[in-house]
Design a protein around this motif. Structure first.
Motif, PDB file in Angstrom:
ATOM      1  N   GLY A   1       6.679  51.193 -35.013  1.00  0.00           N
ATOM      2  CA  GLY A   1       5.513  51.933 -35.476  1.00  0.00           C
ATOM      3  C   GLY A   1       5.075  53.081 -34.577  1.00  0.00           C
ATOM      4  N   LYS A   2       5.902  53.428 -33.600  1.00  0.00           N
ATOM      5  CA  LYS A   2       5.525  54.476 -32.635  1.00  0.00           C
ATOM      6  C   LYS A   2       5.274  55.820 -33.311  1.00  0.00           C
ATOM      7  CE  LYS A   2       9.342  53.987 -30.291  1.00  0.00           C
ATOM      8  NZ  LYS A   2       9.986  52.930 -31.119  1.00  0.00           N
ATOM      9  N   SER A   3       6.234  56.255 -34.129  1.00  0.00           N
ATOM     10  CA  SER A   3       6.075  57.548 -34.804  1.00  0.00           C
ATOM     11  C   SER A   3       4.873  57.525 -35.739  1.00  0.00           C
ATOM     12  CB  SER A   3       7.320  57.888 -35.633  1.00  0.00           C
ATOM     13  OG  SER A   3       8.395  58.154 -34.796  1.00  0.00           O
ATOM     14  N   THR A   4       4.715  56.424 -36.440  1.00  0.00           N
ATOM     15  CA  THR A   4       3.589  56.307 -37.357  1.00  0.00           C
ATOM     16  C   THR A   4       2.271  56.409 -36.599  1.00  0.00           C
ATOM     17  OG1 THR A   4       4.924  54.901 -38.810  1.00  0.00           O
ATOM     18  CG2 THR A   4       2.545  54.878 -39.156  1.00  0.00           C
ATOM     19  N   LEU A   5       2.191  55.748 -35.451  1.00  0.00           N
ATOM     20  CA  LEU A   5       0.968  55.809 -34.646  1.00  0.00           C
ATOM     21  C   LEU A   5       0.666  57.245 -34.231  1.00  0.00           C
ATOM     22  CD1 LEU A   5      -0.461  53.426 -32.113  1.00  0.00           C
ATOM     23  CD2 LEU A   5      -0.078  55.745 -31.322  1.00  0.00           C
ATOM     24  N   LEU A   6       1.712  57.955 -33.781  1.00  0.00           N
ATOM     25  CA  LEU A   6       1.522  59.346 -33.371  1.00  0.00           C
ATOM     26  C   LEU A   6       1.032  60.195 -34.547  1.00  0.00           C
ATOM     27  CD1 LEU A   6       2.182  60.945 -30.665  1.00  0.00           C
ATOM     28  CD2 LEU A   6       4.070  61.925 -31.950  1.00  0.00           C
ATOM     29  N   HIS A   7       1.670  59.985 -35.701  1.00  0.00           N
ATOM     30  CA  HIS A   7       1.302  60.787 -36.876  1.00  0.00           C
ATOM     31  C   HIS A   7      -0.120  60.521 -37.355  1.00  0.00           C
ATOM     32  CE1 HIS A   7       5.719  61.525 -37.179  1.00  0.00           C
ATOM     33  NE2 HIS A   7       5.296  62.682 -37.611  1.00  0.00           N
ATOM     34  N   VAL A   8      -0.544  59.253 -37.381  1.00  0.00           N
ATOM     35  CA  VAL A   8      -1.907  58.990 -37.845  1.00  0.00           C
ATOM     36  C   VAL A   8      -2.935  59.446 -36.809  1.00  0.00           C
ATOM     37  CG1 VAL A   8      -1.205  57.069 -39.330  1.00  0.00           C
ATOM     38  CG2 VAL A   8      -2.080  56.580 -37.070  1.00  0.00           C
ATOM     39  N   ALA A   9      -2.602  59.297 -35.516  1.00  0.00           N
ATOM     40  CA  ALA A   9      -3.539  59.733 -34.470  1.00  0.00           C
ATOM     41  C   ALA A   9      -3.759  61.239 -34.543  1.00  0.00           C
ATOM     42  CB  ALA A   9      -3.016  59.331 -33.093  1.00  0.00           C
ATOM     43  N   ALA A  10      -2.702  61.954 -34.971  1.00  0.00           N
ATOM     44  CA  ALA A  10      -2.773  63.409 -35.040  1.00  0.00           C
ATOM     45  C   ALA A  10      -3.309  63.900 -36.381  1.00  0.00           C
ATOM     46  CB  ALA A  10      -1.384  64.002 -34.801  1.00  0.00           C
ATOM     47  N   GLY A  11      -3.591  62.970 -37.280  1.00  0.00           N
ATOM     48  CA  GLY A  11      -4.075  63.382 -38.591  1.00  0.00           C
ATOM     49  C   GLY A  11      -2.989  63.984 -39.461  1.00  0.00           C
ATOM     50  N   LEU A  12      -1.720  63.680 -39.141  1.00  0.00           N
ATOM     51  CA  LEU A  12      -0.601  64.168 -39.953  1.00  0.00           C
ATOM     52  C   LEU A  12      -0.237  63.165 -41.036  1.00  0.00           C
ATOM     53  CD1 LEU A  12       1.624  65.475 -37.021  1.00  0.00           C
ATOM     54  CD2 LEU A  12       0.537  66.905 -38.772  1.00  0.00           C
ATOM     55  N   ASP A  13      -0.799  61.979 -40.931  1.00  0.00           N
ATOM     56  CA  ASP A  13      -0.505  60.918 -41.893  1.00  0.00           C
ATOM     57  C   ASP A  13      -1.811  60.144 -42.095  1.00  0.00           C
ATOM     58  OD1 ASP A  13       0.808  59.172 -43.549  1.00  0.00           O
ATOM     59  OD2 ASP A  13       2.043  58.261 -41.976  1.00  0.00           O
ATOM     60  N   ARG A  14      -2.022  59.631 -43.318  1.00  0.00           N
ATOM     61  CA  ARG A  14      -3.266  58.926 -43.612  1.00  0.00           C
ATOM     62  C   ARG A  14      -3.163  57.461 -43.184  1.00  0.00           C
ATOM     63  NH1 ARG A  14      -2.560  55.642 -47.784  1.00  0.00           N
ATOM     64  NH2 ARG A  14      -0.613  55.883 -48.936  1.00  0.00           N
ATOM     65  N   VAL A  15      -4.304  56.791 -43.090  1.00  0.00           N
ATOM     66  CA  VAL A  15      -4.307  55.359 -42.788  1.00  0.00           C
ATOM     67  C   VAL A  15      -4.731  54.606 -44.044  1.00  0.00           C
ATOM     68  CG1 VAL A  15      -4.863  55.789 -40.373  1.00  0.00           C
ATOM     69  CG2 VAL A  15      -6.703  55.301 -41.980  1.00  0.00           C
ATOM     70  N   ASP A  16      -4.335  53.336 -44.128  1.00  0.00           N
ATOM     71  CA  ASP A  16      -4.745  52.499 -45.258  1.00  0.00           C
ATOM     72  C   ASP A  16      -5.993  51.700 -44.925  1.00  0.00           C
ATOM     73  OD1 ASP A  16      -2.608  53.017 -47.233  1.00  0.00           O
ATOM     74  OD2 ASP A  16      -1.339  52.249 -45.622  1.00  0.00           O
ATOM     75  N   ALA A  17      -6.220  51.458 -43.645  1.00  0.00           N
ATOM     76  CA  ALA A  17      -7.432  50.757 -43.213  1.00  0.00           C
ATOM     77  C   ALA A  17      -7.772  51.221 -41.808  1.00  0.00           C
ATOM     78  CB  ALA A  17      -7.205  49.247 -43.230  1.00  0.00           C
ATOM     79  N   GLY A  18      -9.055  51.102 -41.470  1.00  0.00           N
ATOM     80  CA  GLY A  18      -9.486  51.502 -40.146  1.00  0.00           C
ATOM     81  C   GLY A  18      -9.814  52.980 -40.080  1.00  0.00           C
ATOM     82  N   SER A  19     -10.071  53.460 -38.871  1.00  0.00           N
ATOM     83  CA  SER A  19     -10.441  54.866 -38.745  1.00  0.00           C
ATOM     84  C   SER A  19      -9.813  55.495 -37.510  1.00  0.00           C
ATOM     85  CB  SER A  19     -11.965  55.001 -38.667  1.00  0.00           C
ATOM     86  OG  SER A  19     -12.422  54.439 -37.451  1.00  0.00           O
ATOM     87  N   VAL A  20      -9.629  56.821 -37.609  1.00  0.00           N
ATOM     88  CA  VAL A  20      -9.078  57.612 -36.517  1.00  0.00           C
ATOM     89  C   VAL A  20     -10.084  58.699 -36.184  1.00  0.00           C
ATOM     90  CG1 VAL A  20      -7.229  59.182 -35.804  1.00  0.00           C
ATOM     91  CG2 VAL A  20      -6.704  57.219 -37.276  1.00  0.00           C
ATOM     92  N   THR A  21     -10.399  58.828 -34.905  1.00  0.00           N
ATOM     93  CA  THR A  21     -11.279  59.903 -34.453  1.00  0.00           C
ATOM     94  C   THR A  21     -10.499  60.787 -33.498  1.00  0.00           C
ATOM     95  OG1 THR A  21     -13.155  58.394 -34.622  1.00  0.00           O
ATOM     96  CG2 THR A  21     -13.509  60.411 -33.397  1.00  0.00           C
ATOM     97  N   LEU A  22     -10.458  62.092 -33.810  1.00  0.00           N
ATOM     98  CA  LEU A  22      -9.736  63.054 -32.979  1.00  0.00           C
ATOM     99  C   LEU A  22     -10.734  64.082 -32.448  1.00  0.00           C
ATOM    100  CD1 LEU A  22      -7.090  64.294 -31.889  1.00  0.00           C
ATOM    101  CD2 LEU A  22      -6.804  65.417 -34.096  1.00  0.00           C
ATOM    102  N   ALA A  23     -10.836  64.170 -31.130  1.00  0.00           N
ATOM    103  CA  ALA A  23     -11.772  65.097 -30.488  1.00  0.00           C
ATOM    104  C   ALA A  23     -13.182  64.941 -31.057  1.00  0.00           C
ATOM    105  CB  ALA A  23     -11.280  66.534 -30.628  1.00  0.00           C
TER     106      ALA A  23
END
Ligand code: ADP
Ligand code: ADP
Length: 232
Positions: A45-67
């Motif tokens: 899941g490394k690439s997926t983690l990078l992509h969702v953290a960067a807002g390049l991929d959506r999440v199905d649950a939970g939230s991501v905050t960038l800056a």
């Protein structure tokens, strides 16, 4: 607030019995001015983690905050704006424009953001990555390591809060890899930038302040610098 925050993040690919849970309830954050290495087996899941953290991929649950911006519910336009303002990317494939010179490639983010290009600023960054003498060359005339350094110069030029790097040393020999990692660490130390880097390279982990170790889409271990080399 840390520049990267993942809270209970899950990401599923596909539906039904064949679905893959690429990220399974991941909670973590990258403190400002830290270099985090994301490691783990292939498919963890490394690439997926990078992509969702960067807002390049959506999440199905939970939230991501960038800056400081909660990415949940942002449309593509807003996501693109947030990424452009606060993040930059170093991917394995370099993504350099073949028709442009090194200097032009490095300046591209400024151009795209409609910002003025400060020649001195560009020269300074090229100097830092040891490419000053190659500013007029095109990517095809450079070695793999030199191309990767162009990608890194481009990523750090605008001094974004967060640099996302996917296997930045994957295609490089040991010496060039060390130079690239030192450059990234230098950005963190001197500019307080935050780097989130996916890597398979145990040596790369020794440059990190934090190590995030994924197994089957879950955080199996999260360590500070002292333990990073042990786990890798
Ligand atoms: P890693 O980077 O650690 O190799 P990935 O994040 O690429 O892992 O993949 C995690 C899991 O999700 C793997 O089982 C992979 O096959 C699956 N996966 C990743 N991206 C997709 C996708 N776009 N469609 C379907 N499955 C995917
Ligand atoms: P990495 O080695 O960096 O994890 P991969 O080769 O696993 O890269 O994946 C490259 C791209 O393909 C990623 O964008 C990932 O989301 C996608 N991908 C990975 N696994 C699958 C899959 N099973 N089905 C579809 N796309 C996938």
């Amino acid at each position: 607030q840390p520049p990267v925050v993942l809270s209970g993040v899950s990401r599923r690919y596909g539906d039904g019995p064949t679905a893959t849970l690429a990220l399974d309830d991941v909670t973590t954050s990258c403190p400002a001015g830290s270099l985090t290495a994301v490691m783990g087996p292939s498919g963890s899941g490394k690439s997926t983690l990078l992509h969702v953290a960067a807002g390049l991929d959506r999440v199905d649950a939970g939230s991501v905050t960038l800056a400081g911006v909660d990415l949940s519910g942002l449309d593509e336009t807003s996501l693109t704006r947030v990424r452009r303002e606060h993040a930059s990317f170093v991917f394995q494939a370099y993504n350099l424009m073949p028709a442009l010179t090194v200097r032009q490639n490095v300046s591209l983010p400024l151009l795209l953001a409609g910002r003025e290009i400060d020649r001195n600023q560009v020269s300074e960054v090229l100097d830092r990555v040891g490419l000053a003498a190659l500013a007029g060359r095109r990517p095809a005339e450079l070695s793999g390591g030199q191309q990767q350094r162009v990608a890194i110069a481009r990523a750090v030029l605008t001094r974004p809060a967060v640099v996302f790097a996917d296997e930045p040393t994957g295609a490089l020999d040991t010496q060039t890899a060390a130079a690239v990692l030192e450059l990234l660490r230098d950005q963190v130390r001197t500019l307080g930038q935050t780097v989130l880097m996916v890597t398979h390279d145990p040596v790369a982990a020794t440059y990190a302040d934090r190590l995030l170790y994924l197994v089957d889409g879950r955080v199996a271990a999260e360590t500070g610098r002292a333990d990073a080399a042990t786990i890798a």
